[in-house]
Scaffold this active site. Structure first.
Site, PDB file in Angstrom:
ATOM      1  N   GLY A  28       2.743  -1.133   4.375  1.00 39.88           N
ATOM      2  CA  GLY A  28       2.671   0.293   4.053  1.00 39.88           C
ATOM      3  C   GLY A  28       4.065   0.860   3.859  1.00 39.88           C
ATOM      4  N   GLY A  29       4.597   1.501   4.893  1.00 45.08           N
ATOM      5  CA  GLY A  29       5.888   2.198   4.835  1.00 45.08           C
ATOM      6  C   GLY A  29       7.005   1.383   4.196  1.00 45.08           C
ATOM      7  CG  HIS A  78      -6.048   1.930   4.931  1.00 45.51           C
ATOM      8  ND1 HIS A  78      -5.660   2.914   5.800  1.00 45.51           N
ATOM      9  CD2 HIS A  78      -5.022   1.048   4.862  1.00 45.51           C
ATOM     10  CE1 HIS A  78      -4.440   2.641   6.239  1.00 45.51           C
ATOM     11  NE2 HIS A  78      -4.026   1.515   5.678  1.00 45.51           N
ATOM     12  CD  GLU A 117      -3.731  -2.426   7.419  1.00 44.11           C
ATOM     13  OE1 GLU A 117      -2.569  -2.555   7.055  1.00 44.11           O
ATOM     14  OE2 GLU A 117      -4.438  -1.455   7.102  1.00 44.11           O
ATOM     15  CB  SER A 137       4.712  -1.673  12.257  1.00 40.34           C
ATOM     16  OG  SER A 137       4.341  -0.335  12.520  1.00 40.34           O
ATOM     17  CG  ASN A 166      -1.772   1.193   1.372  1.00 37.84           C
ATOM     18  OD1 ASN A 166      -1.888   1.974   0.417  1.00 37.84           O
ATOM     19  ND2 ASN A 166      -2.396   1.367   2.534  1.00 37.84           N
ATOM     20  CD1 TRP A 167       3.819   1.212  -2.769  1.00 45.11           C
ATOM     21  CD2 TRP A 167       3.836   2.378  -4.686  1.00 45.11           C
ATOM     22  NE1 TRP A 167       4.684   0.585  -3.631  1.00 45.11           N
ATOM     23  CE2 TRP A 167       4.716   1.281  -4.814  1.00 45.11           C
ATOM     24  CE3 TRP A 167       3.679   3.238  -5.766  1.00 45.11           C
ATOM     25  CZ2 TRP A 167       5.448   1.033  -5.981  1.00 45.11           C
ATOM     26  CZ3 TRP A 167       4.405   3.000  -6.933  1.00 45.11           C
ATOM     27  CH2 TRP A 167       5.281   1.904  -7.035  1.00 45.11           C
ATOM     28  CE  LYS A 168      -0.270   3.412   4.724  1.00 41.36           C
ATOM     29  NZ  LYS A 168      -0.328   3.581   6.157  1.00 41.36           N
ATOM     30  CD  GLU A 211      -3.252   5.654   6.495  1.00 41.13           C
ATOM     31  OE1 GLU A 211      -3.176   5.622   5.255  1.00 41.13           O
ATOM     32  OE2 GLU A 211      -2.360   5.196   7.238  1.00 41.13           O
ATOM     33  N   GLY A 238       2.143   2.316  11.008  1.00 38.56           N
ATOM     34  CA  GLY A 238       3.167   3.364  10.906  1.00 38.56           C
ATOM     35  C   GLY A 238       3.869   3.696  12.215  1.00 38.56           C
TER      36      GLY A 238
HETATM   37  P1  PGA Z   1       2.517   0.454   7.770  1.00 40.49           P
HETATM   38  O1  PGA Z   1       1.080   0.681   7.091  1.00 40.49           O
HETATM   39  O2  PGA Z   1       3.066  -0.835   7.211  1.00 40.49           O
HETATM   40  O3  PGA Z   1       3.307   1.655   7.376  1.00 40.49           O
HETATM   41  O4  PGA Z   1       2.288   0.358   9.232  1.00 40.49           O
HETATM   42  C1  PGA Z   1       0.211  -0.388   6.852  1.00 40.49           C
HETATM   43  C2  PGA Z   1      -1.082   0.138   6.311  1.00 40.49           C
HETATM   44  O5  PGA Z   1      -1.535   1.215   6.732  1.00 40.49           O
HETATM   45  O6  PGA Z   1      -1.691  -0.488   5.435  1.00 40.49           O
END
Ligand code: PGA
Length: 226
Positions: free
Chosen positions: A207-208, A93, A148, A186, A8-10, A95, A154
């Site tokens: 994500g990150g 998600h 999640e 994470s 997930n590149w966001k 977010e 994050g």
């Molecule tokens: P993260 O994000 O790996 O940076 O914690 C995961 C996500 O929000 O899908």
């Protein structure tokens, strides 16, 4: 069953050039992956260009609207994503729930429309209580679930393999044994093995770490041999 790794590149990176570079370095570094499906979910605007290079990598989007077309300024539909060469879509998600006020009812509509248009939806949840409303009227094995915990996204903090396993078991009881359930929050090359081998997840949502080619490639390699 192949394991799934979803990147997930966001809202990253800022330019198409950077997106192509990131995608190509991941693609090159992956080489042959036997037991794992790698799905990259970039921002909408990069999908068309990246679809030209996809081959071993599968493409997904990070959201979609539930109406197919019409007067919905700013929205992008599941039909449009399918047409661009997308196979998966992340929905719900945390977010999207937090910054764009998405509710379980809205997410349910989006899930239905994604399925109708032939996309495989990845439903993000941070509590098992969200499952019932989100999946109302939907065949449970058709949706991939990504567990999640918000506090793990994050932050560098992760649940213990035992904690994560207990959520995995709870989720499987609420869906079906054949439903694919991923862990997200994470994830890195060091902790990923535990989520697969000890907690029994069918893959991970990253994500990150998916923005760092070396780290991401290592995650895939660890999962592929676990
Ligand atoms: P993260 O994000 O790996 O940076 O914690 C995961 C996500 O929000 O899908």
């Amino acid at each position: 069953m192949k394991k799934l790794i979803v990147a997930n590149w966001k809202c990253n990176p800022t330019t198409l050039n950077q997106a192509k570079k990131l995608f190509n370095s991941i693609k090159k570094g992956l080489g042959v992956v036997k037991n794992t499906k790698v799905i990259i979910c970039p921002p909408f605007v990069y999908l068309e260009e990246l679809a030209k290079f996809k081959r071993t990598i599968i493409l997904g989007a990070q959201d979609c609207y539930f109406q197919e077309k019409g007067a919905f300024t700013g929205e992008i539909s599941a039909a449009m994503l399918k047409d661009l060469g997308c196979d998966y879509v992340i929905l719900g998600h945390s977010e999207r729930r937090k910054y764009f006020s998405e509710t379980n009812v809205l997410i349910n509509k989006k899930l239905k429309s994604a399925l109708e248009k032939g996309l495989k939806p990845i439903l993000c949840i941070d509590s098992t209580s969200q499952i019932k409303q989100c999946l109302k009227g939907i065949l449970k094995e058709k949706v991939i679930i990504a567990y999640e915990p918000i506090w793990a996204i994050g932050t560098g903090k992760v649940p213990s393999p035992a904690q994560a396993k207990s959520f995995n078991v709870k989720i499987k009881k609420l869906v079906t044994n054949n439903t694919i359930v991923l862990y997200g929050g994470s994830v890195n090359a060091e902790n990923v093995e535990g989520f697969i081998a000890k907690s029994g997840f069918n893959g991970v949502l990253v994500g990150g770490a998916s923005l760092k080619p070396k780290e991401f490639i290592n995650i895939v390699k660890v999962v592929d041999r676990t």
